[in-house]
Enzyme design. Structure first.
Site, short mmCIF file in Angstrom:
data_model
loop_
_atom_site.label_atom_id
_atom_site.label_comp_id
_atom_site.label_asym_id
_atom_site.label_seq_id
_atom_site.Cartn_x
_atom_site.Cartn_y
_atom_site.Cartn_z
N GLU A 86 0.79 -1.23 0.00
CA GLU A 86 0.00 0.00 0.00
C GLU A 86 0.83 1.29 0.00
O GLU A 86 0.41 2.28 -0.58
CB GLU A 86 -0.92 0.01 1.23
N SER A 460 -49.73 -32.92 36.84
CA SER A 460 -49.47 -33.24 38.25
C SER A 460 -48.21 -32.61 38.81
O SER A 460 -48.02 -32.59 40.03
CB SER A 460 -49.41 -34.76 38.42
#
Length: 799
Positions: A86, A460
């Site tokens: 770069e 139950s």
């Protein structure tokens, strides 16, 4: 000389014109330029990450995948690769490389359009943080001016750190650390030189040079960067040759969780969004939950195996698709449309033999599936009906069938995705921390979290709350209640209710303890009828249940309320912790991007509990904090909780939960639950350390099967989980509180037994509720423990 003078003054004039133009542009644009100081406090978007209590990644949420690194953490050879790609003059220029700009200008004049921008890394930082990607001269001038300012106010190291953490590198990866994880599944410091060069080549064009999209072009740019590094003297020839020879190995690595807990992750995400709004996705919060990886994995496995076992009992429903004789490529294309669900992999039958089959997986591999693992696959005809047992593989599958397999080490087992669902919730009864939670078979199959969203009838498993209400109303575990037929007729209407026991039998006068572990419906109804519906609903609401979810009629005694597994588990913690109401919580603490704690849970907790967790009480805002420990409210008598635990232990030792004896522990208490037509299956149970509730059923209510109950579907899941997480822990029973008596009782009358009473047994009583002996009773006085007659009940609303 005249020509030289002319040339000199012409160049000087051009230089002055350029300087004046630049100065004018600076004077015109500088008031609108952003402050470079903001770069020092810039907040990069970092996703929300959710962890287990032992620091295992559960999930990541956010559009940008980013893990910022400090300059000191950036490998030096990566920096050299990046500069080679770069900006190889980065160390020498002052933000603008005149040579690069002139080269870009020459390309523009020659081609007529912009080819490169001539940008330095500093100029790219200016563009990435402050400007748009628009290609225009005004933006370029702004970029240049900002770059010059950045170079004056930041060091080169600071500029590089900003750059490598901001740049987009494809596949949602922002910054070099995220890119290293996405393409190689490693940290940037763990990559080879060739891999670092590949990532260094991405900023120029993340799509064009992407190794997943265009591997050939990516390798070409990687090799060019390596050549530049060699020519610039950054690497020696041996390193260059080794890197050039390395094959490209990039492949996609998603944000793979270390712990499969998708339902937990979604709960944490929703809570964080509720607390912080959209900033939850971008501000880099790290959320630490109360869930331990060991217990969550045990919950996942227990639920998976329990549902598979139930599913296989009810036969094979056939392949997911019949593709028939197609090409291998066509099969592989079809497999890409199907995802794995909780470890069940989609596969296509490629060969059918006498002793098994061969299947093709989406990665192109083939596996042998033994006939032994297929013998369960009787054809499913209906919930209670199966076809004949298959005798060979060809009776189960055909070539081209899309099926499911489960890889178990090197072997593959024949399977199918269950249609039934289940949920598991496990809580610490001392402070309410969620230890494990599974909201269904697979989050990929259904995001519906049944643990906290599915309101179902508990059957139950709800009865202990009614029995607890009776104990606090003056009844005892030895009280005799008449287990006999009863018929209710609604006044002024023809509706009749004839409740019955599960096996349609009646035992006559029976002790409350025995009625609970045998799950006698008629006893529960008579108890509720006797103590009153208003009292009972008011009492049960203390456990955290909403009154509107509790039916105001006698069916409440049979568990017809609509409640979630989380609500049931929360209610059960009261029995396990000595009568205190706690509130479930999931998030233990939250840290910001700097690792500073900004929230810590301060849950209500049982006082003086030896296993109560100690956590910080700091909060996001002082107004939210309650720095003093929050003591849980005691909602029932601790002696009632202890007697209920004793009665619920009998459910396991001699009642409907006897299968749990296989765990070999003596500190477990629990209760099964099965609703009408076996639509819902439940088991809730605990010791002093852990309360766990399991539900199983279908999302669209239907029968689980004629012989399926809480003890056959939910209980095995509960046992697999509790057996795993408690195996290395000592037995731990709730401590016995003061104010209890243990007396010998006559099983026939429920009265205190004399030394000569046959078959007398020991029972627990509150000191004020102990039954008298016959000699203490006056003639005609009511006898505590005598059967409750139905005639004592007031008029009721039946339906």
């Amino acid at each position: 000389m005249r020509f030289l003078k002319f040339l000199f003054w012409s160049c000087f004039a051009l230089f002055c014109a350029f300087s004046l133009s630049l100065s004018g542009a600076f004077l015109y644009l500088s008031p609108n330029l952003p402050s470079v100081d903001s770069l020092r406090s810039i907040q990069l978007q970092i996703p929300l990450r959710v962890y287990s209590t032992d620091n295992k990644l559960i999930a990541e949420f956010g559009e940008m995948r980013r893990s910022p690194v400090r300059f000191e953490e950036i490998p030096s050879d990566f920096i050299q690769a990046l500069l080679a790609a770069e900006d190889d003059n980065f160390a020498n220029h002052y933000g603008v490389d005149v040579t690069g700009l002139l080269r870009a200008a020459a390309q523009l004049l020659k081609s007529g359009h912009i080819q490169t921008g001539g940008s330095t890394i500093t100029m790219q930082v200016a563009k990435n943080f402050f400007l748009t990607s628009e290609r225009s001269f005004s933006r370029k001038i702004n970029e240049i001016l900002l770059a010059l300012q950045i170079e004056r106010e930041l060091t080169k190291n600071e500029i590089l750190e900003l750059y490598v953490n901001k740049i987009y590198l494809g596949h949602r990866a922002y910054g070099i650390e995220a890119a290293a994880q996405v393409y190689y599944g490693k940290s940037i410091g763990e990559l080879t030189l060739a891999q670092k060069a590949m990532i260094a080549g991405l900023p120029k064009a993340p799509s064009a040079f992407n190794p997943l999209v265009n591997p050939a072009r990516s390798k070409e740019r990687r090799d060019w960067i390596l050549g530049r590094m060699y020519r610039l003297g950054s690497i020696d020839e041996a390193s260059y040759q080794q890197a050039i020879a390395e094959p490209e190995t990039a492949r996609y690595h998603g944000a793979a969780p270390e712990l499969d807990a998708a339902y937990i992750a979604e709960m944490a995400r929703a809570e964080m969004v509720g607390r912080f709004g959209s900033a939850a996705y971008t501000d880099g919060f790290r959320v630490y939950t109360t869930v331990s990886s060991e217990r969550q994995q045990a919950a996942n496995l227990a639920l998976f195996e329990g549902l598979i076992e139930y599913d296989q009992r009810h036969g094979y429903r056939g392949p997911e698709a019949r593709l028939g004789e197609k090409s291998r490529d066509a099969w592989l294309e079809e497999l890409t449309q199907h995802r794995a669900l909780s470890g069940l992999l989609p596969a296509i039958v490629s060969q059918v033999d006498a002793d098994g089959i061969k299947v093709l997986l989406r990665d192109g591999s083939e596996h042998a599936v033994s006939w032994e693992s297929m013998k369960w696959a009787r054809p499913f005809l209906a919930t209670n009906s199966l076809g004949p047992r298959p005798q060979r593989p060809a009776e189960v599958v055909a070539r081209g069938d899309l099926i499911r397999i489960r890889l178990d080490g090197e072997s593959a087992r024949f399977s199918q995705v269950p249609v039934a669902q289940a949920a598991l919730v496990s809580l610490n009864p001392i402070d309410g921390s969620i230890e494990a939670l599974a909201g269904g078979f697979s989050f990929g199959q259904s995001k519906y979290n049944r643990a906290i969203q599915a309101k179902r009838q508990p059957g139950s498993s709800f009865k202990p709350f009614v029995y607890s209400a009776a104990l606090d109303a003056g009844y005892t575990a030895a009280t005799l209640v008449n287990d006999s037929p009863i018929v209710f007729v609604e006044e002024g209407m023809d509706r009749i209710w004839r409740p019955k026991n599960d096996n349609n039998t009646f035992l006559g006068p029976i002790r409350m303890r025995e009625a609970l572990y045998k799950s006698r419906n008629l006893v529960s109804i008579r108890l509720l009828q006797s103590i009153g519906i208003d009292y009972t609903i008011d009492y049960i609401s203390r456990f955290g249940f909403r009154p509107q979810d509790l039916p105001r009629n006698l069916s409440l005694a049979l568990g017809t309320a609509t409640l979630t597994p989380m609500e049931i588990a929360t209610g059960w913690t009261v029995f396990a912790n000595g009568g205190y109401k706690i509130e479930p919580y999931l998030i233990e603490r939250v840290e910001d991007r700097e690792g500073q704690q900004i929230f810590a849970a301060n849950p209500t907790r049982v006082p003086d509990a030896p296993n109560a967790a100690t956590v910080s009480t700091s909060e996001v805002e002082p107004a939210e904090a309650d720095t003093a420990p929050r003591i849980a409210e005691q909602i029932i008598d601790e002696r009632t909780a202890y007697i209920m635990t004793s009665m619920l232990q009998d459910v396991i030792t001699r009642g409907t939960g006897r299968r749990a004896l296989a765990l070999g522990r003596h500190d477990l208490a629990g209760k099964t639950g099965t609703t009408n037509d076996s639509i819902d299956s439940w088991f809730s149970g605990y010791n002093a350390d852990l309360v766990t509730t399991v539900w199983a059923g279908f999302d669209q209510p239907q029968s689980l099967g004629r012989h399926e109950y809480g003890g056959t579907v939910a209980l095995p899941i509960w046992m697999k989980y509790m057996g795993s997480v408690l195996k290395d822990l000592p037995e731990h029973m709730p401590a016995e509180p003061a104010g209890l008596l243990t007396l010998r009782v006559d099983p026939q009358s429920g009265r205190a037994a004399t030394p000569s009473t046959p078959n007398a047994y020991f029972e627990l009583f509150k000191s004020e509720d102990s039954p008298p002996s016959m000699s203490e009773l006056e003639p005609g006085a009511p006898v505590p423990g005598s059967p409750l007659p139905a005639s004592e009940a007031a008029p009721i609303d039946l339906f």
